[in-house]
Design a protein around this motif. Structure first.
Motif, PDB file in Angstrom:
ATOM      1  N   SER A   1       0.639   6.819   9.106  1.00  0.00           N
ATOM      2  CA  SER A   1       0.272   6.395  10.463  1.00  0.00           C
ATOM      3  C   SER A   1      -0.079   7.596  11.334  1.00  0.00           C
ATOM      4  N   PHE A   2       0.655   8.684  11.145  1.00  0.00           N
ATOM      5  CA  PHE A   2       0.394   9.917  11.894  1.00  0.00           C
ATOM      6  C   PHE A   2      -0.993  10.459  11.556  1.00  0.00           C
ATOM      7  N   GLY A   3      -1.372  10.413  10.274  1.00  0.00           N
ATOM      8  CA  GLY A   3      -2.705  10.866   9.866  1.00  0.00           C
ATOM      9  C   GLY A   3      -3.802  10.045  10.525  1.00  0.00           C
ATOM     10  N   ILE A   4      -3.592   8.733  10.598  1.00  0.00           N
ATOM     11  CA  ILE A   4      -4.556   7.861  11.274  1.00  0.00           C
ATOM     12  C   ILE A   4      -4.670   8.245  12.742  1.00  0.00           C
ATOM     13  N   LEU A   5      -3.537   8.544  13.348  1.00  0.00           N
ATOM     14  CA  LEU A   5      -3.515   8.900  14.761  1.00  0.00           C
ATOM     15  C   LEU A   5      -4.246  10.222  15.010  1.00  0.00           C
ATOM     16  N   ILE A   6      -4.118  11.187  14.102  1.00  0.00           N
ATOM     17  CA  ILE A   6      -4.883  12.435  14.227  1.00  0.00           C
ATOM     18  C   ILE A   6      -6.376  12.124  14.233  1.00  0.00           C
ATOM     19  N   MET A   7      -6.812  11.277  13.308  1.00  0.00           N
ATOM     20  CA  MET A   7      -8.227  10.909  13.235  1.00  0.00           C
ATOM     21  C   MET A   7      -8.686  10.250  14.531  1.00  0.00           C
ATOM     22  N   GLU A   8      -7.836   9.404  15.074  1.00  0.00           N
ATOM     23  CA  GLU A   8      -8.177   8.703  16.316  1.00  0.00           C
ATOM     24  C   GLU A   8      -8.320   9.693  17.474  1.00  0.00           C
TER      25      GLU A   8
ATOM     26  N   ARG B   1       8.179   3.390  12.161  1.00  0.00           N
ATOM     27  CA  ARG B   1       7.576   2.121  11.723  1.00  0.00           C
ATOM     28  C   ARG B   1       6.390   1.636  12.553  1.00  0.00           C
ATOM     29  N   ASP B   2       6.169   2.202  13.736  1.00  0.00           N
ATOM     30  CA  ASP B   2       5.060   1.694  14.539  1.00  0.00           C
ATOM     31  C   ASP B   2       4.401   2.818  15.333  1.00  0.00           C
ATOM     32  N   ILE B   3       3.978   3.857  14.621  1.00  0.00           N
ATOM     33  CA  ILE B   3       3.286   4.966  15.272  1.00  0.00           C
ATOM     34  C   ILE B   3       1.850   4.549  15.571  1.00  0.00           C
ATOM     35  N   LYS B   4       1.475   4.621  16.830  1.00  0.00           N
ATOM     36  CA  LYS B   4       0.115   4.293  17.258  1.00  0.00           C
ATOM     37  C   LYS B   4      -0.118   4.926  18.626  1.00  0.00           C
TER      38      LYS B   4
END
Length: 397
Positions: free
Chosen positions: A269-276, A207-210
């Protein structure tokens, strides 16, 4: 005998003066007369007697069957009275302190906020399940503390900071996170989340992957943290909530709009984190020019315009090959598909990442072999040229 049930907090609360004012917790006053005042940690400890039935000191071994049941006194001593100066993190669930136990063990102690509406039964079930989790890419939950209204979780301490600090912090023009290290971090996160999603029953949705919830050890291995109060879901089930938890930029659109929660929310959220990790940019950054504020939209535009190489974080010492970069970006874009049903499962993501990693290693080996072959040819040609020159000189003599 130790009670099998955690006593539910009831109205009639008395404040315990420990920690930051805005994070002070309360305990039940059901056993306290209206004229009696208790404003210290000892009050909470005495309240525990009714919970444990064995005095002010809780048992060393938890009745949940794993780890330790820490007393409030132990954790207060470990964190210097929940001192503000050793706070290492704050979030919607609570405030985290760095601590050292009597035996020298370094720990991270999370004091859960009492305003989160966490049901006692749910707390017990989730702590029991997640406390048994053992995976090298998940921060280990060592135990917990239940005294009065205190609900505290004790984790292993990971001493190399978090991913957010290493990506967005002041690390100089060129940072220590090479392409290989970043891919290893992404793969480690994926394996930890795959265990939560597919290796447990009930499955766990984080619920809060960042980036700030990804801790790193001295060898740059990723450890997913802050999953102590994630949502437990049965097989093939979803959960609808009226209170969306998460961080701006990482929250899946369907979860934000409808409250529908399942493991595909974590995938987004995991996909966003890869981009980051690849770009070194925040998911949402209002300081950037128009068109670059939202990381997903900007990245899709860059990839669509065949400018993928320009998205790589300039702090990476040596940029990856075009092929390796495109494969990782493809994984990220699939994870953030607007249609949650089209997002891959974490197990499939691991397969794609490991295939990419294998491809990248093979590519480097091929390049190394080619360079070695060229060097041998050049050496042979040079030696042949020198031999021919000597033979020609002998002829001239």
């Amino acid at each position: 005998m130790i009670s099998k049930e955690i006593k539910e907090i009831v109205p009639g609360e008395i404040q315990v003066d420990i920690g930051k004012v805005e994070h002070r917790v309360v305990f039940s006053a059901s056993r306290v007369s209206s004229g009696e005042s208790r404003g210290t940690a000892s009050a909470a400890a005495s309240e525990t007697a009714s919970f444990s039935g064995s005095g002010n000191v809780g048992p060393e071994v938890s009745h949940l069957g794993w780890g330790r049941w820490y007393t409030l006194r132990e954790l207060e001593a470990a964190t210097n009275g929940l001192c503000e100066e050793i706070v290492i993190g704050e979030g919607g669930y609570g405030i985290v302190y760095r601590g050292v136990l009597n035996d020298g063990t370094k720990v991270a102690v999370k004091n859960l906020l009492n305003n989160m509406g966490q049901a006692e039964k749910e707390f017990k079930v989730e702590v029991e399940v997640i406390g048994r989790v053992r995976h090298k890419n998940l921060v280990r939950l060592l135990g917990y503390c239940v005294e009065g209204a205190y609900r505290m979780l004790v984790y292993e301490f990971v001493d190399n900071g978090n991913l957010e600090q290493w990506i967005h912090g002041d690390v100089g023009d060129v940072g220590p996170l090479t392409w290989d290290i970043r891919i290893n971090i992404i793969l480690g996160m994926a394996k930890g989340l795959a265990y939560l999603h597919e290796g447990l029953e009930p499955k766990v949705v984080h619920r809060d992957i960042k980036s700030s919830n990804i801790l790193l050890d001295r060898l740059w291995n990723a450890k997913v943290s802050d999953f102590g109060l994630a949502k437990l879901l049965g097989s093939d089930s979803s959960y609808v909530t009226t209170r969306v938890m998460g961080t701006l930029g990482y929250v899946a659109p369907e979860y934000a709009c409808t409250g529908m929660l399942n493991e595909k929310s974590d995938i987004y959220s995991f996909g966003i984190l890869i981009m980051e990790i690849i770009t070194g940019r925040n998911p949402v950054d209002y300081s950037r020019p128009q068109g670059e504020t939202n990381l997903v939209d900007w990245l899709k535009t860059m990839v669509g315009n065949r400018r993928s190489e320009e998205v790589v974080d300039p702090k990476i010492p040596e940029p990856p090959s075009s092929k390796a970069l495109k494969r990782v970006l493809l994984v990220a874009l699939r994870c953030v598909d607007p249609d949650a049903n089209k997002r891959p499962k974490m197990g499939h993501i691991i397969h794609m990442l490991e295939a990419e990693d294998s491809l990248y290693r093979d590519e480097r080996r091929t390049t190394t072999r080619d360079q070695g072959s060229r060097e041998k040819q050049e050496t042979a040609a040079s030696e042949s040229g020198e031999s021919g020159s000597r033979h020609h000189q002998q002829k001239l003599r």
